[in-house]
Scaffold this motif. Structure first.
Motif, mmCIF file in Angstrom:
data_model
loop_
_atom_site.group_PDB
_atom_site.id
_atom_site.type_symbol
_atom_site.label_atom_id
_atom_site.label_comp_id
_atom_site.label_asym_id
_atom_site.label_seq_id
_atom_site.Cartn_x
_atom_site.Cartn_y
_atom_site.Cartn_z
ATOM 1 N N THR A 147 -22.939 36.759 -16.187
ATOM 2 C CA THR A 147 -23.955 36.659 -15.145
ATOM 3 C C THR A 147 -25.083 35.719 -15.550
ATOM 4 O O THR A 147 -25.663 35.026 -14.700
ATOM 5 C CB THR A 147 -24.520 38.053 -14.812
ATOM 6 O OG1 THR A 147 -23.448 38.988 -14.686
ATOM 7 C CG2 THR A 147 -25.293 38.009 -13.506
ATOM 8 N N PHE A 148 -25.402 35.691 -16.851
ATOM 9 C CA PHE A 148 -26.409 34.738 -17.330
ATOM 10 C C PHE A 148 -25.967 33.315 -16.988
ATOM 11 O O PHE A 148 -26.748 32.519 -16.452
ATOM 12 C CB PHE A 148 -26.599 34.871 -18.841
ATOM 13 C CG PHE A 148 -27.567 33.882 -19.421
ATOM 14 C CD1 PHE A 148 -28.910 34.209 -19.564
ATOM 15 C CD2 PHE A 148 -27.158 32.605 -19.810
ATOM 16 C CE1 PHE A 148 -29.817 33.292 -20.086
ATOM 17 C CE2 PHE A 148 -28.048 31.685 -20.327
ATOM 18 C CZ PHE A 148 -29.386 32.025 -20.463
ATOM 19 N N VAL A 149 -24.725 32.994 -17.292
ATOM 20 C CA VAL A 149 -24.204 31.651 -17.009
ATOM 21 C C VAL A 149 -24.225 31.373 -15.514
ATOM 22 O O VAL A 149 -24.578 30.274 -15.066
ATOM 23 C CB VAL A 149 -22.776 31.496 -17.570
ATOM 24 C CG1 VAL A 149 -22.168 30.166 -17.141
ATOM 25 C CG2 VAL A 149 -22.777 31.613 -19.092
ATOM 26 N N ILE A 154 -26.620 28.413 -11.300
ATOM 27 C CA ILE A 154 -27.041 28.266 -9.908
ATOM 28 C C ILE A 154 -28.429 27.630 -9.825
ATOM 29 O O ILE A 154 -28.673 26.732 -9.007
ATOM 30 C CB ILE A 154 -27.040 29.641 -9.199
ATOM 31 C CG1 ILE A 154 -25.595 30.104 -8.952
ATOM 32 C CG2 ILE A 154 -27.795 29.576 -7.874
ATOM 33 C CD1 ILE A 154 -25.486 31.507 -8.396
ATOM 34 N N MET A 155 -29.341 28.081 -10.678
ATOM 35 C CA MET A 155 -30.692 27.519 -10.667
ATOM 36 C C MET A 155 -30.678 26.053 -11.116
ATOM 37 O O MET A 155 -31.423 25.220 -10.586
ATOM 38 C CB MET A 155 -31.608 28.351 -11.557
ATOM 39 C CG MET A 155 -31.802 29.774 -11.047
ATOM 40 S SD MET A 155 -32.892 30.797 -12.078
ATOM 41 C CE MET A 155 -34.514 30.163 -11.586
ATOM 42 N N SER A 156 -29.819 25.732 -12.050
ATOM 43 C CA SER A 156 -29.711 24.343 -12.519
ATOM 44 C C SER A 156 -29.084 23.454 -11.457
ATOM 45 O O SER A 156 -29.520 22.314 -11.245
ATOM 46 C CB SER A 156 -28.874 24.291 -13.804
ATOM 47 O OG SER A 156 -29.464 25.053 -14.829
ATOM 48 N N ILE A 157 -28.067 23.966 -10.773
ATOM 49 C CA ILE A 157 -27.427 23.208 -9.698
ATOM 50 C C ILE A 157 -28.442 22.917 -8.592
ATOM 51 O O ILE A 157 -28.520 21.806 -8.060
ATOM 52 C CB ILE A 157 -26.216 23.980 -9.123
ATOM 53 C CG1 ILE A 157 -25.089 24.028 -10.162
ATOM 54 C CG2 ILE A 157 -25.720 23.341 -7.827
ATOM 55 C CD1 ILE A 157 -23.988 25.014 -9.837
ATOM 56 N N GLY A 158 -29.262 23.924 -8.259
ATOM 57 C CA GLY A 158 -30.269 23.757 -7.218
ATOM 58 C C GLY A 158 -31.330 22.736 -7.565
ATOM 59 O O GLY A 158 -31.975 22.163 -6.685
ATOM 60 N N ALA A 159 -31.527 22.495 -8.868
ATOM 61 C CA ALA A 159 -32.557 21.542 -9.302
ATOM 62 C C ALA A 159 -32.065 20.096 -9.266
ATOM 63 O O ALA A 159 -32.865 19.164 -9.393
ATOM 64 C CB ALA A 159 -33.015 21.878 -10.717
ATOM 65 N N ASN A 167 -23.406 22.139 -2.380
ATOM 66 C CA ASN A 167 -23.820 23.164 -3.343
ATOM 67 C C ASN A 167 -22.890 24.372 -3.408
ATOM 68 O O ASN A 167 -22.532 24.821 -4.495
ATOM 69 C CB ASN A 167 -25.251 23.616 -3.046
ATOM 70 C CG ASN A 167 -26.280 22.658 -3.603
ATOM 71 O OD1 ASN A 167 -26.199 21.454 -3.341
ATOM 72 N ND2 ASN A 167 -27.249 23.166 -4.350
ATOM 73 N N PRO A 168 -22.471 24.932 -2.265
ATOM 74 C CA PRO A 168 -21.580 26.095 -2.342
ATOM 75 C C PRO A 168 -20.270 25.797 -3.061
ATOM 76 O O PRO A 168 -19.764 26.652 -3.805
ATOM 77 C CB PRO A 168 -21.338 26.447 -0.869
ATOM 78 C CG PRO A 168 -22.558 25.966 -0.171
ATOM 79 C CD PRO A 168 -22.924 24.684 -0.868
ATOM 80 N N ILE A 231 -32.497 37.929 -17.351
ATOM 81 C CA ILE A 231 -32.700 37.094 -18.535
ATOM 82 C C ILE A 231 -32.538 35.617 -18.173
ATOM 83 O O ILE A 231 -33.324 34.765 -18.593
ATOM 84 C CB ILE A 231 -31.715 37.485 -19.656
ATOM 85 C CG1 ILE A 231 -32.026 38.903 -20.159
ATOM 86 C CG2 ILE A 231 -31.792 36.494 -20.820
ATOM 87 C CD1 ILE A 231 -30.979 39.457 -21.099
ATOM 88 N N ALA A 232 -31.521 35.304 -17.370
ATOM 89 C CA ALA A 232 -31.254 33.912 -17.001
ATOM 90 C C ALA A 232 -32.394 33.318 -16.180
ATOM 91 O O ALA A 232 -32.874 32.214 -16.460
ATOM 92 C CB ALA A 232 -29.948 33.821 -16.223
ATOM 93 N N ALA A 233 -32.825 34.051 -15.151
ATOM 94 C CA ALA A 233 -33.861 33.519 -14.253
ATOM 95 C C ALA A 233 -35.194 33.340 -14.973
ATOM 96 O O ALA A 233 -35.880 32.326 -14.799
ATOM 97 C CB ALA A 233 -34.026 34.441 -13.050
ATOM 98 N N THR A 234 -35.576 34.322 -15.789
ATOM 99 C CA THR A 234 -36.853 34.220 -16.506
ATOM 100 C C THR A 234 -36.774 33.189 -17.631
ATOM 101 O O THR A 234 -37.751 32.483 -17.903
ATOM 102 C CB THR A 234 -37.266 35.594 -17.066
ATOM 103 O OG1 THR A 234 -36.184 36.166 -17.822
ATOM 104 C CG2 THR A 234 -37.634 36.550 -15.938
ATOM 105 N N ALA A 235 -35.604 33.082 -18.277
ATOM 106 C CA ALA A 235 -35.441 32.076 -19.332
ATOM 107 C C ALA A 235 -35.460 30.670 -18.734
ATOM 108 O O ALA A 235 -36.034 29.740 -19.325
ATOM 109 C CB ALA A 235 -34.131 32.310 -20.080
#
Length: 288
Positions: A147-149, A154-159, A167-168, A231-235
């Motif tokens: 889930t971290f990955v 997802i956040m990296s793809i959106g950036a 995107n999907p 952890i992923a989103a906050t990191a």
């Protein structure tokens, strides 16, 4: 945030998660249930179809909601300050409702195949994940990593600057590689609604010849993804935006504590099993 109303976002999460479970659960049913034309098609078919299921679910819901389709993603973004807590109940509620409906439709679609299939574990696997080797410490870690990955990806793809509408599909490709690389240990739930929703329906629906819903394992695909997503989103925010959140430390601390507890309980269980084996051996020896 979306410019649609919260009600429409709620509907979008229902529709998207319904499609996700319909296609995802459907491919597993086709592969593991007896007398289907896709029987024994294999792990590669399952991982590719799950990736496409996520992509199609996102396309269906993307014009109504943010297409989270995953309570772990919703909660992770909320803990990171990237999603309003006021919208969390509508998103998570919609995701679970969509999962309930999707699992029910899969059951109906494959209706005669439940009776034709004797393997109770195979039937459960259509609805919920299970470990290849039951080792809670490792199983939890696997769900956290997967889930971290997912969320960091997802956040990296959106950036990145990506052509509109792609995107999907890219997120779907991410799901495929997670499944192929990391999913062989736990079945890569990486989504509480994907696992707990259909697991509840497995317990509720009158499925022919079904067995246990394996509630003893059910906390792993819920706790693991939520911790991994947080952890992923906050990191991500710390690394990219230099925003430090207390939830990063809290989620890591909770993970460490839970892992220590599972290690301790596993050792106790192993000691009990060894004791029983010794007692059985001594009893057999005395009788002989």
């Amino acid at each position: 945030m979306m410019d649609t109303s919260l009600v429409l976002q709620f509907i979008g999460e229902i529709l998207g998660t319904f499609i996700l479970i319909l296609f995802g659960g459907g491919v597993v049913a086709g592969v593991v249930l007896d007398k289907t034309k896709a029987n024994n098609a294999g792990w590669v078919v399952i991982t590719i179809a799950w990736g496409l299921a996520v992509a199609m679910g996102a396309y269906v819901s993307g014009y109504l909601s943010l297409a989270h389709l995953n309570p772990a993603l919703t909660l992770g973004l909320a803990f990171a300050g990237e999603f309003p807590w006021t919208s969390v109940p509508a998103y998570v509620g919609g995701q679970f409702i969509g999962a309930f409906i999707g699992a029910t439709v899969v059951w109906l679609h494959y209706y005669p195949h439940w009776k034709a299939t004797k393997d109770q574990g195979a039937k459960l696997s259509v609805f919920a994940t299970g470990p290849a080797i039951r080792h809670y410490t490792s199983n939890l870690f696997g769900e956290v990593v997967g889930t971290f990955v997912l969320v960091f990806g997802i956040m990296s793809i959106g950036a990145n600057e990506i052509s509109a509408g792609l995107n999907p599909l890219i997120v779907g490709a991410l799901i495929v590689v997670i499944g192929m690389a990391l999913g062989g240990t736990t079945g890569y739930a990486i989504n509480p609604a994907r696992d707990l929703g259909p697991r509840i329906m497995h317990a509720v629906l009158p499925i022919s010849g079904k067995g246990s819903s394996d509630w003893g394992y059910s906390w792993i695909p819920v706790v693991g993804p939520i911790l991994g997503a947080t952890i992923a989103a906050t990191a991500y925010n710390l690394i990219i935006h230099h925003q430090l959140s207390i939830w990063l430390f809290i989620s890591i601390a909770v993970l460490i504590i839970v892992e220590i507890i599972t290690i301790s309980s596993t050792k106790k269980e192993q000691n009990v099993q060894k004791k029983h084996k010794v007692q059985k051996y001594n009893y057999t020896k005395e009788k002989s």
